[in-house]
Structure formats: C-alpha cells, structure tokens
Design a protein around this motif. Structure first.
Motif, PDB file in Angstrom:
ATOM      1  N   ASP A   4       0.856  -1.179   0.000  1.00 17.05           N
ATOM      2  CA  ASP A   4       0.000   0.000   0.000  1.00 17.05           C
ATOM      3  C   ASP A   4       0.893   1.231   0.000  1.00 17.05           C
ATOM      4  O   ASP A   4       1.611   1.507   0.962  1.00 17.05           O
ATOM      5  CB  ASP A   4      -0.895  -0.009   1.236  1.00 17.05           C
ATOM      6  N   ALA A 296      -8.427   8.086   1.804  1.00 22.27           N
ATOM      7  CA  ALA A 296      -7.330   7.154   1.544  1.00 22.27           C
ATOM      8  C   ALA A 296      -7.285   6.717   0.084  1.00 22.27           C
ATOM      9  O   ALA A 296      -6.216   6.692  -0.535  1.00 22.27           O
ATOM     10  CB  ALA A 296      -7.463   5.940   2.464  1.00 22.27           C
ATOM     11  N   GLU A 297      -8.433   6.391  -0.489  1.00 19.34           N
ATOM     12  CA  GLU A 297      -8.442   5.873  -1.853  1.00 19.34           C
ATOM     13  C   GLU A 297      -8.021   6.931  -2.867  1.00 19.34           C
ATOM     14  O   GLU A 297      -7.210   6.677  -3.757  1.00 19.34           O
ATOM     15  CB  GLU A 297      -9.836   5.332  -2.200  1.00 19.34           C
ATOM     16  N   ARG A 300      -4.280   7.452  -2.550  1.00 23.85           N
ATOM     17  CA  ARG A 300      -3.486   6.427  -3.248  1.00 23.85           C
ATOM     18  C   ARG A 300      -3.406   6.727  -4.738  1.00 23.85           C
ATOM     19  O   ARG A 300      -2.352   6.610  -5.364  1.00 23.85           O
ATOM     20  CB  ARG A 300      -4.112   5.053  -3.044  1.00 23.85           C
ATOM     21  N   LYS A 326      -6.738   2.315  11.163  1.00 25.40           N
ATOM     22  CA  LYS A 326      -7.963   1.846  10.513  1.00 25.40           C
ATOM     23  C   LYS A 326      -7.758   1.657   9.015  1.00 25.40           C
ATOM     24  O   LYS A 326      -8.232   0.679   8.422  1.00 25.40           O
ATOM     25  CB  LYS A 326      -9.102   2.836  10.771  1.00 25.40           C
ATOM     26  N   VAL A 327      -7.066   2.587   8.373  1.00 22.65           N
ATOM     27  CA  VAL A 327      -6.819   2.455   6.938  1.00 22.65           C
ATOM     28  C   VAL A 327      -5.886   1.282   6.675  1.00 22.65           C
ATOM     29  O   VAL A 327      -6.096   0.494   5.737  1.00 22.65           O
ATOM     30  CB  VAL A 327      -6.229   3.761   6.366  1.00 22.65           C
ATOM     31  N   ARG A 328      -4.877   1.143   7.518  1.00 24.86           N
ATOM     32  CA  ARG A 328      -3.914   0.048   7.339  1.00 24.86           C
ATOM     33  C   ARG A 328      -4.587  -1.320   7.428  1.00 24.86           C
ATOM     34  O   ARG A 328      -4.252  -2.247   6.695  1.00 24.86           O
ATOM     35  CB  ARG A 328      -2.814   0.141   8.399  1.00 24.86           C
ATOM     36  N   THR A 329      -5.553  -1.442   8.341  1.00 22.74           N
ATOM     37  CA  THR A 329      -6.204  -2.737   8.578  1.00 22.74           C
ATOM     38  C   THR A 329      -7.582  -2.839   7.926  1.00 22.74           C
ATOM     39  O   THR A 329      -8.331  -3.776   8.197  1.00 22.74           O
ATOM     40  CB  THR A 329      -6.327  -2.989  10.084  1.00 22.74           C
ATOM     41  N   ARG A 330      -7.898  -1.834   7.084  1.00 21.78           N
ATOM     42  CA  ARG A 330      -9.149  -1.839   6.314  1.00 21.78           C
ATOM     43  C   ARG A 330     -10.383  -1.866   7.214  1.00 21.78           C
ATOM     44  O   ARG A 330     -11.385  -2.503   6.915  1.00 21.78           O
ATOM     45  CB  ARG A 330      -9.187  -3.037   5.356  1.00 21.78           C
ATOM     46  N   GLN A 331     -10.330  -1.142   8.327  1.00 20.88           N
ATOM     47  CA  GLN A 331     -11.490  -1.033   9.203  1.00 20.88           C
ATOM     48  C   GLN A 331     -12.359   0.144   8.760  1.00 20.88           C
ATOM     49  O   GLN A 331     -11.861   1.114   8.177  1.00 20.88           O
ATOM     50  CB  GLN A 331     -11.055  -0.802  10.649  1.00 20.88           C
ATOM     51  N   PRO A 332     -13.666   0.105   9.034  1.00 16.79           N
ATOM     52  CA  PRO A 332     -14.542   1.231   8.673  1.00 16.79           C
ATOM     53  C   PRO A 332     -14.195   2.474   9.487  1.00 16.79           C
ATOM     54  O   PRO A 332     -13.790   2.376  10.653  1.00 16.79           O
ATOM     55  CB  PRO A 332     -15.942   0.723   9.012  1.00 16.79           C
TER      56      PRO A 332
END
Length: 345
Positions: A4, A296-297, A300, A326-332
């Motif tokens: 990522d 985040a998206e 990127r 949260k972004v690193r672990t794909r949490q809401p």
C-alpha cells in the motif's frame, strides 16, 4: 516497500524520514486558552495522531496583530512556546514528526481582536461578509501596511520560526494560502499597491520570498502552503495566474522541504485543465503535499499518478484519531460531523 503506497516511508529531507505518506492537515479549532497557549487537551489530541507520517499544526499566530479568530494559538510569548514544547514532546514520545504552521490573518480580522486597531493588509480593501463566531460583526476596512510594518512582519515570521525551533518542532510551514496576509499580497484584488510590494508579479511576491529567506535562517526544515488561483476570502482576477506561475517557478530555487496545496476541495479546475495540486506539480519540482477533500483511496490514486508525494488528510482525522491504523487494517471509519469541531477527541 509496502504494498500500500500510503504506508511507504518517505525521505522528506536527508535527516527527516516519515514513516508513511499520510500527513495530518492543519485545522484550526480555536481551543487555546485565553492567553493563546495550547492546552493539555490539545497536546493529547496531537499525540493521539502521532502515527501519521507528519503532523502539521493548526495555524500559530506570529504576533498580536495576527489574530482573526477567538482562542487560536500563538507562538510569540514564552508561555506559548512552553505550551508548544509540551505538545511536541508528547508527539515525539510516540515517534511522530510535527511542523508548526505559522501565519498572519491580515485583513481577515476585526478590531475586536486587535485592541480596537484596524487589521493590517497590503491595501485598504475590506473583505465583505460577517466575522465568524460573532453575532453580526462585519469585516472592517484594513489599514495599508507601511514599509516599516512590512519589514517588521518579515521579522515576526522569522522570530516565530526561531520560537518553533526552541519548542522542538521538526520544522515550520509558512501559511501563504487561503486569503490570509501573505496570500493577500499575491492577488490583485487585495494588493493594489504601486510601490516595491505591488504592481507586478515580482513585487507582489517580494514579501513571500523575503519571509522564506528569513525563516530559513532560523530553522532547517521549511514548508510552504499556497493556494494558487484559490479564492477563499478573495475575489477572482485573471491576472492572478501569472503571479502564481512566477511564484511556483521561483520556489524551485529556495530549497524548501515541501510545497503544500491550500485548497478545501482539490477538484478539477477548468482554467487549469486539472487540479490545483496538478498545477503546482507542473511548475514546482520539489516535494508536493496534496490537500483538499482527500480520503485514503483518492490519496493512493494521486500518489500512484505522481501528482503528489504526500497526502494531507483533514476532517477524517478529526473523526478518527486512529485513522492510520484503521486504513492500514481496512477497518470502517467514523463519519465526520460538524459537532466534532467542538471536541478534542
């Protein structure tokens, strides 16, 4: 290298490496005490976000004449410097990096903040509208700065940088965006001078480059926030783009740590054939921080396209102190709401 791109390390300079490419954007919260000193709650607030690659503080006033909002923090008294030292110490204890954004509001002020004095500005041109956080006060006609006042202002920026160094900050960001004082010099609507500080791109930009030169003598790492062809607190003028072109090209010779987009929404601009960050990138060859409505998206995407090197995140970081994890672990993520502005979570 991390899969990522947001979590790749980034060498901001030879001796300053960021742990990821996420930057905490500067966001004014008006939560300093009545002496404009940062509080313990503010120190905890910044420390909880120390896992961002870089924190850029809310705007710090360089002098008493810089105030345009209630309880915005400053960095011109010993007590204020000591207060910021506590903030920096807490951020560093968690492995974070932090820059102080230093500013002057110029005409975006009112005598209620200035002991009855008129705000200072490049020219005596009033901003139309109501002063925020007041019942119904309208902006006042500012007073055109004298040559001596301009010279003092340059020194005030330099002293603020020296104070930031004393407080332990890793660097400073000079705020020359969003229609505040330095930006007012860069726009024809607000700079109607006919002396050495107006009338041409070179003269209009003179104070900015003198501020940068003076600040760089006080602290090694200096970033700059600009909003070229941005019109917060300003009226549009087609001639402004030539000033922005001149500024961005000349910045290539100043050895800055970065240039930071000062837009609330970094959207496509028809007259630029792209975003403001893309316009900055087309003329400025150094490190670029994109800012303005990024998540985040979208961040990127900008990094992969090469539009920017770092992505500044604003409101999502207010709502999510643990945004990075949260972004690193794909949490809401928790959704931001305006009520959160009155809390230091």
């Amino acid at each position: 290298m991390n899969q990522d791109i947001l979590f790749n390390h980034f060498d901001l300079s030879g001796d300053l490496t960021l742990s990821n490419r996420i930057v905490m954007a500067p966001m004014n919260r008006s939560m300093a005490d009545d002496d404009l000193v940062p509080t313990d709650a503010m120190a905890d607030y910044y420390a909880r976000r120390a896992d961002t690659g870089l924190i850029i503080t809310e705007s710090l006033m360089i002098s008493p004449s810089a105030q345009g909002y209630p309880n915005t923090p400053a960095i011109f008294t010993p007590a204020q410097v000591a207060g910021w030292e506590k903030v920096v110490r807490k951020v560093h204890a968690k492995g974070g990096k932090i820059f102080a954004q230093i500013w002057h509001t110029g005409r975006v002020s009112h005598p209620i903040y200035l002991n009855g004095e008129k705000p200072l500005a490049p020219s005596a041109v009033a901003l139309k509208g109501r002063v925020p956080r007041t019942d119904d006060l309208q902006y006042a006609v500012p007073r055109e700065m004298t040559e001596a006042e301009i010279r003092q202002m340059i020194q005030d920026f330099a002293q603020a940088a020296a104070n930031a160094r004393e407080a332990g900050f890793d660097g400073v960001e000079v705020h020359a965006a969003n229609g505040y004082l330095l930006d007012q010099f860069l726009h024809w609507d607000t700079n109607r001078r006919t002396d050495d500080w107006g009338g041409s791109a070179e003269n209009m930009a003179r104070i900015l480059f003198e501020v940068l030169g003076a600040v760089k003598l006080e602290i090694p790492h200096v970033g700059l926030r600009v909003s070229p062809v941005g019109y917060l607190h300003l009226e549009h003028d087609d001639r402004d783009k030539a000033v922005s072109d001149y500024v961005l090209q000349r910045l290539n010779h100043y050895g800055l740590t970065y240039v930071h987009t000062g837009m609330f929404e970094d959207s496509e601009q028809e007259h630029l054939a792209g975003t403001v960050t893309q316009y900055i990138r087309s003329l400025y060859q150094g490190t670029v921080i994109a800012c303005g409505g990024y998540d985040a998206e979208r961040g990127r995407e900008a990094l992969h396209k090469g539009d920017a090197d770092l992505i500044a995140i604003g409101r999502p970081l207010i709502a999510n102190p643990d945004f990075v994890e949260k972004v690193r672990t794909r949490q809401p993520l928790t959704t931001y709401s305006a009520e959160m502005l009155n809390e230091l979570v």
